[in-house]
Write a protein that holds these residues in place. Structure first.
Motif, PDB file in Angstrom:
ATOM      1  N   PHE A  99       0.446  -1.391   0.000  1.00 31.68           N
ATOM      2  CA  PHE A  99       0.331  -0.704  -0.106  1.00 31.68           C
ATOM      3  C   PHE A  99       0.149   1.063   0.079  1.00 31.68           C
ATOM      4  N   GLN A 132       0.839   4.241  -0.011  1.00 36.79           N
ATOM      5  CA  GLN A 132       0.671   5.496   0.791  1.00 36.79           C
ATOM      6  C   GLN A 132       0.633   5.411   2.507  1.00 36.79           C
ATOM      7  N   PHE A 133       0.717   4.002   2.704  1.00 34.41           N
ATOM      8  CA  PHE A 133       0.454   3.314   4.198  1.00 34.41           C
ATOM      9  C   PHE A 133       2.259   3.945   4.158  1.00 34.41           C
ATOM     10  N   LEU A 171       6.915   6.366   3.896  1.00 26.91           N
ATOM     11  CA  LEU A 171       5.970   5.294   3.306  1.00 26.91           C
ATOM     12  C   LEU A 171       6.417   4.447   2.150  1.00 26.91           C
ATOM     13  N   ARG A 212       8.293   4.988  -0.998  1.00 23.96           N
ATOM     14  CA  ARG A 212       9.535   5.648  -1.729  1.00 23.96           C
ATOM     15  C   ARG A 212      10.324   4.991  -0.565  1.00 23.96           C
ATOM     16  N   GLU A 219      -3.063  13.418   2.694  1.00 22.92           N
ATOM     17  CA  GLU A 219      -2.606  11.629   1.813  1.00 22.92           C
ATOM     18  C   GLU A 219      -2.444  10.576   2.935  1.00 22.92           C
ATOM     19  N   THR A 220      -1.388  10.373   4.139  1.00 22.47           N
ATOM     20  CA  THR A 220      -1.238   9.594   4.416  1.00 22.47           C
ATOM     21  C   THR A 220      -1.849   9.340   5.657  1.00 22.47           C
ATOM     22  N   GLN A 233      -6.216   1.844  -2.177  1.00 21.02           N
ATOM     23  CA  GLN A 233      -4.679   1.976  -2.547  1.00 21.02           C
ATOM     24  C   GLN A 233      -4.568   0.708  -3.733  1.00 21.02           C
ATOM     25  N   ASN A 234      -5.371  -0.488  -2.758  1.00 19.86           N
ATOM     26  CA  ASN A 234      -4.703  -2.233  -3.733  1.00 19.86           C
ATOM     27  C   ASN A 234      -5.715  -2.650  -3.710  1.00 19.86           C
TER      28      ASN A 234
END
Lengths: 248, 307, 322
Positions: A90, A92-93, A143, A146, C6-7, C203-204
């Motif tokens: 995921f 953005q987590f 994140l 990244r 966003e997070t 997200q997924n």
């Protein structure tokens, strides 16, 4: 009783038979590796085991229970954990949240609406422990999108671990990882060996022969040989079909 | 309900269906090839009708007005593509929905500002303004038959283009697998422009043809756009054949439903209640049909994409 | 601010002080307007607060769940008619019609969501749009309840038989309470375990299924909750205008609600609320400039879509970061 037993699994896409009457088992504590050339149908087989693709014929049993008709999430709830060939985290987590979310799937508060998920100490502790195991403890707050590619592969393994799986399906966990990362992943999986049964699909023969108790060879949708790693390495038919080109 | 009435309503339904097809054809190709959701496609229909009214005012000749309106609708569509839509390919559906919703607000209100909110009308050409006598003295307007004929003609033409030309092959490939057309070495930008312009022209053509039957007003495209969505969902995104069959089915169900639902409701309900329930149910029929199709076949009847 | 959006909520403590201050300021606003002789703005702000309830409810589905619902106005209009139809039959009790509005809209959300949520992407957009139109046309056909023209209510819902909300300030405070409550609820749900699952599915989705989450069920629950709050907004809207009309369910309303959520930065509940209030004020100001103010609104919407997807919150953060 086998942890996983598939019998006569068959899948066609139009005229193309992608999975052709495949049967195999994973025994308690065993690492069973599945190798085969590109296009042999390995990922399609994994998808049928996981429940993402429905087979045309055959059975899938988990700990003796027939799960062929169950959807993917129900199989996962029964202890089938999976990593993906193409990295699926995921983005953005944070890394910690990724693993905590995986742990949440098995937690009593999995869908609880009146709580702050990010402050669930139990889930966070489980996540940090799993990240420690795969060597990502220092990256917990980053994140996931990244993280470097190899780190994401490690993150996937951590997510699978934290689900306390009865069976781990690993679809090319080393794909795209660098040499160091591959070595670290092999070491991680070696530590888990014996505790968690695994079905390992992998191109990296170093990894396969370091980890596997048994190896099956899939060619054009059929299992052409199954046996101990040394026996497979020595099998002339397998060498001709596959190893001769890749393990040289 | 006499046989004549049934025949007339069936023809009306067919005619609505073919107008819907003209709108849905462009919409489904734009979806299929570019994965682009264009809410403003219905506005293109409205623009076509207004263009015809303007050109008819200048030339006083229907055929000439039709031709000029078609060219202008094409140019308008291409200009919108270059100005706005081109920048939205590959963006999220939410961005596309927002931007095209904004375009609707601008053009609908713009039409109101230029032409006023009151409906305008476009006379049908002299030679085609009569009626063909049906049984027992009932006449059926020739113009509505012309719309049916034109719709069928366009459908045949479109089918030929998509099946037998190079661009048609690229369009089919794009609808099946968008990545493939890039791999085929097709100039995607040109293909997109072509598909978009052509779709806009078809919607404009529908607007011109429908203008003598329906009122020409700023919001005339709204209802049809959503019906066209229903058509695409039922037919399967990216499929011309699906759009055609679904358009005819939706046109017939809607028209026949509206004509006979009150009578049907009267069989079960008191007349007063039937007068309310009948039309209410009739207006929901096509949506219920869509829900049913989706329940059994979430990809529509003729999905262009397999799996 | 944008990064936090966003997070989703990384162990960052809630700023309840800020929220309390904003609510207090909004609560005092009517007194200031009356003092300044600009009481009309109380009405405008009430409308903004009603739409804020709807926009924040939509944000749960759209921003958190990533589901582009283009039929949200259906929940509004169902809520409005759940006030209007009983009113027509002399039932004016708010304690009856408000829960009725929420239940009716939630039921509609469950039924249509069960079909729409089986689909993805543009299909979902078109199907929610079509279900919205279905409600719109069905109400248009109900001649007993005014058909196309709608119904005038000649008054507002009562509470236990008392006519508490006649006064525009009292009604404003009711709307403010509903908006604050909706904000607290949607925000809490978003940050919860449930909200994390909803966000993860955005997200997924495939990964969520592989983890063992029943994504469909989670989305359906969120959709129904969102629908119930939309019904509440509709009931308030009927009371605000003392009028119900199929026009509340027009797809233009659905589009404007999406604009509100995006104006507020898409990923933030707070932003959606302020986006709604801002749009209400903006419409009021623009409509005084020109009767064709929708052209200006449209230009703004196209601009936001093309250039500034992260909305006000994003623009603010960029400005601060300079």
């Amino acid at each position: 009783m086998s942890v996983l037993a598939i019998e006569g699994l068959t899948k066609r896409f139009g005229a193309l038979v992608v999975t052709d009457g495949v049967s195999l088992t994973v025994e308690p504590g065993e690492v069973h590796a599945l190798i085969g050339p590109n296009g042999a149908g390995k990922t399609t087989l994994i998808k049928q085991i996981a429940g993402a693709v429905a087979p045309d014929a055959g059975r899938v049993r988990l700990d003796g229970e027939d799960v062929t008709a169950l959807p993917e999430h129900a199989r996962a709830a029964r202890g089938l954990a999976r990593t993906f060939q193409i990295t699926a985290v995921f983005p953005q987590f944070t890394a910690r949240e990724n693993v905590a979310l995986a742990a949440q799937a098995k937690a009593p508060r999995r869908l609880w609406p009146f709580s702050v998920a990010a402050r669930d100490a139990g889930l966070n502790a489980a996540a940090d422990a799993a990240l420690e195991t795969v060597g990502l403890a220092g990256r917990a707050g980053e994140l996931a999108g990244r993280l470097a590619h190899g780190e994401q592969r490690g993150l996937e393994v951590a997510m699978a671990l934290v689900q306390r799986p009865r069976l781990l399906l690993l679809d090319e966990p080393m794909a795209g990882a660098g040499r160091d990362e591959t070595d670290r992943l092999i070491a991680t999986l070696a530590r888990l060996k014996g505790r968690v049964p695994m079905l390992l699909i992998e191109h990296d023969m170093g990894a396969v022969f370091a980890l596997a108790d048994r190896v099956s060879v899939l060619v054009a949708g059929r299992i052409v040989a199954t046996g101990a790693p040394e026996a497979i390495r020595a099998d002339p038919a397998v060498r001709a079909a596959y190893l001769g080109t890749e393990a040289a | 309900m006499s046989a004549t009435l049934l025949a007339v309503q069936a023809l009306n339904g067919l005619q609505l269906g073919l107008v819907l097809f003209l709108i849905a054809a462009g919409l489904t190709l734009v979806f299929g090839v570019m994965d682009f959701i264009n809410l403003a496609h219905g506005v293109q229909y409205m623009v076509g009708a207004y263009l015809a009214v303007v050109f008819y005012g200048l030339t006083a000749h229907f055929g000439l007005a039709l031709l000029l309106a078609l060219v202008a609708a094409l140019v308008f569509g291409l200009a919108m593509e270059a100005l706005v839509y081109r920048h939205l390919y590959g963006r999220s559906h939410l961005d596309q929905v927002l931007a095209t919703f904004g375009i609707i607000l601008i053009l609908t209100e713009g039409a109101k500002a230029v032409f006023g909110p009151a409906p305008l009308s476009l006379p049908r050409p002299e030679a085609l303004s009569g009626a063909i006598p049906l049984m027992d003295g009932f006449g059926y307007p020739v113009w509505r038959l012309v719309i049916i004929g034109a719709g069928l003609g366009v459908a045949a033409l479109l089918y030929g283009l998509v099946q037998h030309t190079r661009m048609g092959m690229q369009v089919r490939a794009g609808a099946t697998d968008a990545e493939m057309i890039g791999a085929l070495g097709v100039d995607i930008r040109r293909l997109f422009m072509g598909v978009f312009g052509f779709g806009a022209m078809l919607a404009g053509f529908a607007g011109v043809m429908a203008a003598p039957v329906f009122a020409v007003e700023p919001t005339m495209g709204d209802g049809l756009l959503i019906m066209a969505f229903v058509v695409i969902v039922i037919g399967g995104i990216g499929s011309i054949r699906g759009a055609f069959l679904a358009a005819v089915i939706v046109g017939l169900v809607d028209t026949l439903g509206r004509s006979f639902s009150t009578d049907v409701a009267r069989m079960f309900l008191a007349p007063a209640a039937a007068n309310d329930v009948g039309p209410a149910v009739a207006s929901m029929l096509v949506y219920v049909l869509m829900a049913g199709v989706l329940f059994w076949r979430p990809q529509g009847l003729f999905p262009a994409r397999a799996g | 601010m944008t990064l936090a959006a966003e997070t989703p909520a990384p162990a960052r403590a809630a700023p309840p002080l800020g929220a309390v201050a904003v609510v207090a300021a909004l609560a005092l606003a009517p007194l200031a307007f009356d003092a300044a002789g600009a009481g009309f703005w109380i009405v405008v702000l009430s409308r903004g607060l009603v739409y804020a309830v709807a926009a924040m409810a939509l944000q749960l589905v759209l921003g958190r769940g990533g589901l582009v619902c283009f039929g949200f106005a259906a929940f509004l209009v169902i809520g409005a008619y759940a006030v209007g139809i009983p009113y027509h039959h002399r039932v004016e009790e708010g304690l009856v019609v408000l829960p009725l509005a929420m239940a009716a809209a939630a039921l509609f959300a469950l039924a249509t969501g069960a079909i729409a949520l089986r689909t993805r992407g543009v299909y979902f957009i078109m199907i929610t749009l079509a279900f919205g139109q279905m409600v719109y046309y069905a109400l248009t056909a109900l001649s007993t309840y005014g058909g196309d023209d709608g119904m005038t209510l000649w008054g507002r819902s009562q509470v236990a038989g008392f006519d508490l909300f006649r006064d525009r300030r009292a009604f404003y405070w009711l709307c403010l309470g509903a908006a604050a409550g909706t904000w607290a609820l949607v925000r809490a749900v978003s940050r919860s375990h449930f909200g994390r699952v909803l966000e993860g599915a955005r997200q997924n989705e495939a990964r969520m299924a592989a983890l063992g989450f029943d994504v469909f069920r989670v989305r359906l629950i969120a959709y129904a909750l969102s629908g119930a709050l939309g019904g509440l907004a509709g009931a308030l809207l009927a009371n605000h205008a003392e009028f119900v009309s199929p026009a509340y369910g027009s797809w233009h309303v659905s589009g404007e609600l999406i604009v509100m959520v995006v104006l507020g930065g898409f990923a933030s509940v707070t932003g959606a609320g302020f986006g709604a209030i801002l749009l209400a004020v903006l419409e009021e100001v623009l409509s005084r400039l020109t009767s064709h103010w929708k052209i200006l609104l449209g230009l703004g919407v196209v601009g936001v879509a093309l250039l500034a997807r992260d909305g006000l919150a994003g623009a603010l953060a960029r400005w601060r970061g300079r």
